[in-house]
Design a protein around this motif. Structure first.
Motif, PDB file in Angstrom:
ATOM      1  N   MET A 324      35.248  34.408  43.108  1.00 15.10           N
ATOM      2  CA  MET A 324      35.192  34.793  44.514  1.00 15.10           C
ATOM      3  C   MET A 324      36.171  35.934  44.710  1.00 15.10           C
ATOM      4  N   GLN A 325      35.711  36.988  45.380  1.00 16.79           N
ATOM      5  CA  GLN A 325      36.572  38.098  45.763  1.00 16.79           C
ATOM      6  C   GLN A 325      36.475  38.251  47.277  1.00 16.79           C
ATOM      7  N   LEU A 326      37.626  38.194  47.923  1.00 13.45           N
ATOM      8  CA  LEU A 326      37.658  38.105  49.374  1.00 13.45           C
ATOM      9  C   LEU A 326      38.569  39.155  49.978  1.00 13.45           C
ATOM     10  N   THR A 327      38.144  39.675  51.106  1.00 11.93           N
ATOM     11  CA  THR A 327      39.007  40.430  52.003  1.00 11.93           C
ATOM     12  C   THR A 327      38.799  39.833  53.390  1.00 11.93           C
ATOM     13  N   ARG A 328      39.489  40.366  54.360  1.00 15.44           N
ATOM     14  CA  ARG A 328      39.321  39.865  55.725  1.00 15.44           C
ATOM     15  C   ARG A 328      37.892  40.068  56.220  1.00 15.44           C
ATOM     16  N   GLU A 329      37.205  41.088  55.703  1.00 16.62           N
ATOM     17  CA  GLU A 329      35.864  41.421  56.191  1.00 16.62           C
ATOM     18  C   GLU A 329      34.741  40.985  55.264  1.00 16.62           C
ATOM     19  N   VAL A 330      34.992  40.878  53.953  1.00 20.98           N
ATOM     20  CA  VAL A 330      33.910  40.698  52.974  1.00 20.98           C
ATOM     21  C   VAL A 330      34.225  39.538  52.036  1.00 20.98           C
ATOM     22  N   ALA A 331      33.187  38.744  51.727  1.00 21.14           N
ATOM     23  CA  ALA A 331      33.272  37.689  50.714  1.00 21.14           C
ATOM     24  C   ALA A 331      32.180  37.927  49.681  1.00 21.14           C
ATOM     25  N   GLU A 332      32.566  37.923  48.411  1.00 16.75           N
ATOM     26  CA  GLU A 332      31.604  38.143  47.326  1.00 16.75           C
ATOM     27  C   GLU A 332      31.768  37.038  46.298  1.00 16.75           C
TER      28      GLU A 332
END
Length: 356
Positions: A324-332
């Motif tokens: 899982m790669q996450l930022t405040r706007e995007v989850a992958e």
């Protein structure tokens, strides 16, 4: 070994007097009764319990660039056999490439019957001596699975194991906050009624969770409060058992009846689990929830496919793990097979997810 301990933020030790009365009878009657009582009781909670729910909270920092990377693995602890060591090797490579911050284990940590105690050598033979890559020397946040309940559950929860390997953190139910995401870890095994009434030849360690109805009602109450209090843009719930699955175990009826209404009512983005020894992604037809299974840590290849009422996005009946790669706007999310090949990718933005 480096101390990877997260910061324990708080725990409210006060206990709300029991206000839940679970109607005995058929499974369907108990399901309806419990959900209705939970909803009725929630209106009383601000007056009775003005402080936060009884879930331990841990904090993990994000990267300086505002991102977070992690791996998710489940159903793995077989002393390196059934390709567990090969999966661990590929996890190490992927973990280095992504510069992961931590690892999540979705349960069934030690086969076939959990640990016999805190001195069980299987802890080192199935965990410490298998996940040796430098990139995996990060905090592991773990839930319990049904196979773990067949041994000494309290051993896996014991801080003594952290003295053996400081990466290990297993708590029955807890919250992990990483600034813009809250992970809610839920101990799902006690939900499943057949383990209580028809355990077959197995013994389940029900210390600290019996009686079942009290455990479920208290946990749902605490989880509901914690989800409502969460201000994180992303809310992920982690448990061992499936809510939706097209593989061997299929849907877990008790989680669909008890847990799922709480997740839907509180805008949970993903439910992440193991239990089925595969990799799969299912989208809910009536909510934004994504059901993610990462249970391919060792023995797999069940050869079973049963269509599901929700939308199947991807199913891989084999061994592997997830990132899982996450930022405040995007989850992958991405799935990887035993050779480390990326076999599936999916991403969503917070704006698109909220719109859905």
């Amino acid at each position: 070994m480096t101390n990877h301990s997260p910061q324990l933020l708080w725990r409210n030790s006060s206990t709300l007097e029991s206000v839940f009365v679970v109607v005995m009878g058929t499974f369907a009657e108990k399901s309806i009764a419990l959900v209705l009582v939970l909803l009725a009781a929630s209106a009383m909670l601000p007056a009775l319990l003005p402080c936060s729910a009884e879930l331990q909270r841990f904090e993990h920092p994000i990267k300086p660039d505002g991102s977070l990377s992690l791996l998710v693995i489940g159903d793995w602890g077989r002393n390196g056999t059934f390709n567990q060591s090969e999966i661990a090797f590929q996890m190490g490579r992927t973990g280095q490439e992504l510069n992961i911050d931590f690892v999540i284990s979705t349960g069934d940590n030690f086969y076939e019957n959990g640990l016999t105690g805190v001195d069980d050598k299987q802890f080192e033979e199935s965990f410490t001596n298998v996940y040796t890559a430098k990139s995996l020397q990060k905090q592991w946040y773990s839930v319990l699975g049904n196979h773990d309940y067949r041994g000494d559950v309290l051993a896996q929860l014991s801080p003594i194991l952290r003295n053996i390997d400081s990466r290990w953190l297993c708590v029955r139910n807890f919250i992990l906050n990483a600034e813009f995401v809250d992970f809610f870890f839920v101990d799902t095994t006690p939900f499943v009624q057949t383990y209580w009434i028809n355990p077959e030849e197995h013994h389940y360690d029900w210390r600290d969770v019996a009686p079942r109805e009290t455990y479920i009602s208290n946990l749902l109450k605490d989880l509901d409060i914690a989800l409502k209090e969460s201000t994180a843009p992303w809310k992920f719930v982690v448990g061992h058992h499936t809510i939706r699955s097209v593989s061997d175990h299929g849907d877990t009826a008790e989680l669909s009846a008890f847990l799922l209404p709480v997740l839907k009512a509180n805008g949970v983005d993903m439910y992440i689990n193991g239990h089925d020894h595969c990799l799969e992604h299912i989208s809910s037809n009536d909510s934004p929830i994504q059901y993610i299974t990462s249970g391919g840590g060792s023995k797999a290849w069940r050869g079973i496919f049963v269509p599901n009422v929700d939308k199947l996005q991807y199913f891989y009946d084999g061994q592997g793990f997830m990132s899982m790669q996450l930022t405040r706007e995007v989850a992958e999310i991405a799935f990887y097979d035993v050779f480390g090949r990326t076999i599936y990718k999916w991403s969503t933005s917070k704006l698109r997810h909220q719109a859905a």
